[in-house]
Write a protein that holds these residues in place. Sequence first.
Motif, PDB file in Angstrom:
ATOM      1  N   ASP A  98       0.940  -1.197  -0.102  1.00  0.00           N
ATOM      2  CA  ASP A  98       0.081   0.057  -0.005  1.00  0.00           C
ATOM      3  C   ASP A  98       0.826   1.139   0.170  1.00  0.00           C
ATOM      4  N   SER A  99       2.063   1.152   0.376  1.00  0.00           N
ATOM      5  CA  SER A  99       2.772   2.391   0.608  1.00  0.00           C
ATOM      6  C   SER A  99       3.740   2.334  -0.571  1.00  0.00           C
ATOM      7  N   GLY A 100       3.480   1.651  -1.565  1.00  0.00           N
ATOM      8  CA  GLY A 100       4.273   1.796  -2.817  1.00  0.00           C
ATOM      9  C   GLY A 100       5.880   1.171  -2.764  1.00  0.00           C
ATOM     10  N   ARG A 101       6.220   0.705  -1.606  1.00  0.00           N
ATOM     11  CA  ARG A 101       7.565   0.231  -1.505  1.00  0.00           C
ATOM     12  C   ARG A 101       8.075  -1.317  -2.402  1.00  0.00           C
ATOM     13  N   ILE A 102       6.925  -1.815  -2.758  1.00  0.00           N
ATOM     14  CA  ILE A 102       6.866  -3.020  -3.529  1.00  0.00           C
ATOM     15  C   ILE A 102       5.644  -3.530  -3.988  1.00  0.00           C
ATOM     16  N   VAL A 103       5.620  -3.944  -5.306  1.00  0.00           N
ATOM     17  CA  VAL A 103       4.190  -4.424  -5.990  1.00  0.00           C
ATOM     18  C   VAL A 103       3.942  -5.510  -5.598  1.00  0.00           C
ATOM     19  N   GLN A 104       2.510  -6.148  -5.467  1.00  0.00           N
ATOM     20  CA  GLN A 104       2.130  -7.379  -4.885  1.00  0.00           C
ATOM     21  C   GLN A 104       2.763  -8.471  -5.626  1.00  0.00           C
ATOM     22  N   GLY A 105       2.753  -8.537  -6.778  1.00  0.00           N
ATOM     23  CA  GLY A 105       3.388  -9.710  -7.516  1.00  0.00           C
ATOM     24  C   GLY A 105       4.821  -9.970  -7.091  1.00  0.00           C
ATOM     25  N   ALA A 106       5.602  -8.835  -7.051  1.00  0.00           N
ATOM     26  CA  ALA A 106       6.990  -9.171  -6.725  1.00  0.00           C
ATOM     27  C   ALA A 106       7.040  -9.620  -5.084  1.00  0.00           C
ATOM     28  N   LEU A 107       6.325  -8.897  -4.166  1.00  0.00           N
ATOM     29  CA  LEU A 107       6.242  -9.467  -2.920  1.00  0.00           C
ATOM     30  C   LEU A 107       5.992 -10.909  -2.874  1.00  0.00           C
ATOM     31  N   GLU A 108       4.806 -11.434  -3.388  1.00  0.00           N
ATOM     32  CA  GLU A 108       4.331 -12.622  -3.539  1.00  0.00           C
ATOM     33  C   GLU A 108       5.539 -13.563  -3.885  1.00  0.00           C
ATOM     34  N   LEU A 109       6.223 -13.275  -4.997  1.00  0.00           N
ATOM     35  CA  LEU A 109       7.269 -13.907  -5.727  1.00  0.00           C
ATOM     36  C   LEU A 109       8.621 -14.183  -4.472  1.00  0.00           C
ATOM     37  N   CYS A 110       8.700 -13.215  -4.163  1.00  0.00           N
ATOM     38  CA  CYS A 110       9.979 -13.210  -2.932  1.00  0.00           C
ATOM     39  C   CYS A 110       9.395 -14.007  -1.796  1.00  0.00           C
ATOM     40  N   HIS A 111       8.148 -13.817  -1.443  1.00  0.00           N
ATOM     41  CA  HIS A 111       7.612 -14.426  -0.034  1.00  0.00           C
ATOM     42  C   HIS A 111       7.765 -15.947  -0.346  1.00  0.00           C
ATOM     43  N   LEU A 112       7.219 -16.494  -1.450  1.00  0.00           N
ATOM     44  CA  LEU A 112       7.252 -18.053  -1.723  1.00  0.00           C
ATOM     45  C   LEU A 112       8.816 -18.577  -1.784  1.00  0.00           C
ATOM     46  N   GLY A 113       9.552 -17.671  -2.544  1.00  0.00           N
ATOM     47  CA  GLY A 113      10.939 -18.194  -2.478  1.00  0.00           C
ATOM     48  C   GLY A 113      11.481 -18.357  -1.192  1.00  0.00           C
ATOM     49  N   ALA A 114      11.324 -17.445  -0.130  1.00  0.00           N
ATOM     50  CA  ALA A 114      11.912 -17.366   1.143  1.00  0.00           C
ATOM     51  C   ALA A 114      11.212 -18.519   1.926  1.00  0.00           C
ATOM     52  N   LEU A 115       9.750 -18.821   1.824  1.00  0.00           N
ATOM     53  CA  LEU A 115       8.911 -19.777   2.380  1.00  0.00           C
ATOM     54  C   LEU A 115       9.319 -21.266   2.124  1.00  0.00           C
ATOM     55  N   PHE A 116       9.582 -21.440   0.713  1.00  0.00           N
ATOM     56  CA  PHE A 116      10.023 -22.634   0.241  1.00  0.00           C
ATOM     57  C   PHE A 116      11.378 -23.013   0.979  1.00  0.00           C
ATOM     58  N   ASP A 117      12.233 -21.867   0.547  1.00  0.00           N
ATOM     59  CA  ASP A 117      13.701 -22.204   1.109  1.00  0.00           C
ATOM     60  C   ASP A 117      13.864 -22.477   2.539  1.00  0.00           C
ATOM     61  N   ALA A 118      12.965 -21.819   3.576  1.00  0.00           N
ATOM     62  CA  ALA A 118      13.116 -22.170   4.842  1.00  0.00           C
ATOM     63  C   ALA A 118      12.505 -23.509   5.192  1.00  0.00           C
ATOM     64  N   ALA A 119      11.547 -23.763   4.702  1.00  0.00           N
ATOM     65  CA  ALA A 119      10.530 -24.987   4.819  1.00  0.00           C
ATOM     66  C   ALA A 119      11.540 -26.218   4.438  1.00  0.00           C
ATOM     67  N   TYR A 120      12.270 -26.253   3.691  1.00  0.00           N
ATOM     68  CA  TYR A 120      13.319 -27.370   3.162  1.00  0.00           C
ATOM     69  C   TYR A 120      13.898 -27.485   4.451  1.00  0.00           C
ATOM     70  N   PHE A 121      14.501 -26.797   5.215  1.00  0.00           N
ATOM     71  CA  PHE A 121      15.349 -26.991   6.339  1.00  0.00           C
ATOM     72  C   PHE A 121      14.543 -27.393   7.637  1.00  0.00           C
ATOM     73  N   VAL A 122      13.285 -26.662   7.715  1.00  0.00           N
ATOM     74  CA  VAL A 122      12.239 -27.037   9.087  1.00  0.00           C
ATOM     75  C   VAL A 122      11.861 -28.045   8.851  1.00  0.00           C
ATOM     76  N   LEU A 123      11.666 -28.885   7.648  1.00  0.00           N
ATOM     77  CA  LEU A 123      11.002 -30.153   7.621  1.00  0.00           C
ATOM     78  C   LEU A 123      12.136 -31.359   7.439  1.00  0.00           C
ATOM     79  N   GLY A 124      13.428 -30.770   7.589  1.00  0.00           N
ATOM     80  CA  GLY A 124      14.471 -31.905   7.446  1.00  0.00           C
ATOM     81  C   GLY A 124      14.420 -32.819   8.672  1.00  0.00           C
ATOM     82  N   PRO A 125      15.234 -33.899   8.665  1.00  0.00           N
ATOM     83  CA  PRO A 125      15.253 -34.869   9.683  1.00  0.00           C
ATOM     84  C   PRO A 125      15.572 -34.186  10.981  1.00  0.00           C
ATOM     85  N   SER A 126      14.825 -34.698  11.873  1.00  0.00           N
ATOM     86  CA  SER A 126      14.966 -34.030  13.193  1.00  0.00           C
ATOM     87  C   SER A 126      15.035 -34.943  14.483  1.00  0.00           C
TER      88      SER A 126
END
Length: 282
Positions: A98-126
């Motif tokens: 809303d403040s114009g710092r990033i467009v919705q599509g770019a935020l979603e793309l970066c968010h999904l990249g960070a989510l899948f990146d971290a989830a790989y390690f969170v769901l690793g053997p424990s």
Amino acid sequence: MTMVGLPPALPVRQGTRIPGGGLSPMLSRLAAERATGVLMREGGMLHLSEGQVVYAESPATPGLDSLLIAHGVLDEEDWREALAQAGPQGLVGRFLVDSGRIVQGALELCHLGALFDAAYFVLGPSSAPARFRYGEAHWLGPVHPVPVTAVERETLRRRDLLHAIWPDPAIDEAPLVRAGRPTVPTVTPRQEAVLGRVDGTRTAADISRTLGRPAFHTLVDIRRLAAAGFVSPRVAAPTPDPAPDPAPAPGGEPPTPTEELLPCQDPHITLLKRLRDALEAL
């Protein structure tokens, strides 16, 4: 009449199969419950909203903020302002758009990249038990919720990819050294940037943070470098065996421990022993 046989069946790509109970039985149960809160595992945390994953974080990966700042999408002041203004309401993502710092599509793309990146390690053997804290919403807010099955499927796909490149996972967490036995003459620019950070102390996670890249992408480069003979895990120096106790003299008594081996002796006993030794020497 000419008989025409059926053409051979085309090969079917086998999809990555999720185990019956999922990678995390607790996560599968929470998805079925449409739970909201945070799942804490040894490798990090998964944030859920109504049974879907809305964010993931792990010490092994740069967070969404680090990736956005490293690539010049935001600066640190923008991020701090967003956290201060919208963090308590859990609407940081909406504030950035809303403040114009990033467009919705770019935020979603970066968010999904960070989510899948971290989830790989969170769901690793424990080896540690998982815990879930109900009702806790993440400060980023809704950006692009992902079904649990999609997160698990992507995690397994990434495991398969890394195994196909180089099957030894020890290189993922150990400090890296240059192996000096390359089997290919050159590397790609991305791999060269990774190789330039290999110094005998940095791990894959350290290198990904230094470069501002997703950790999984760095693992792909490192495993390819390992397969080509450029890098290897640093081998820890062997721990020396403790010195054996001195053997007693033939026919004699076992040696008496010296004062250096008994630093906590009573000072009165030590004084008496010295007097005894002095008298025997007369």
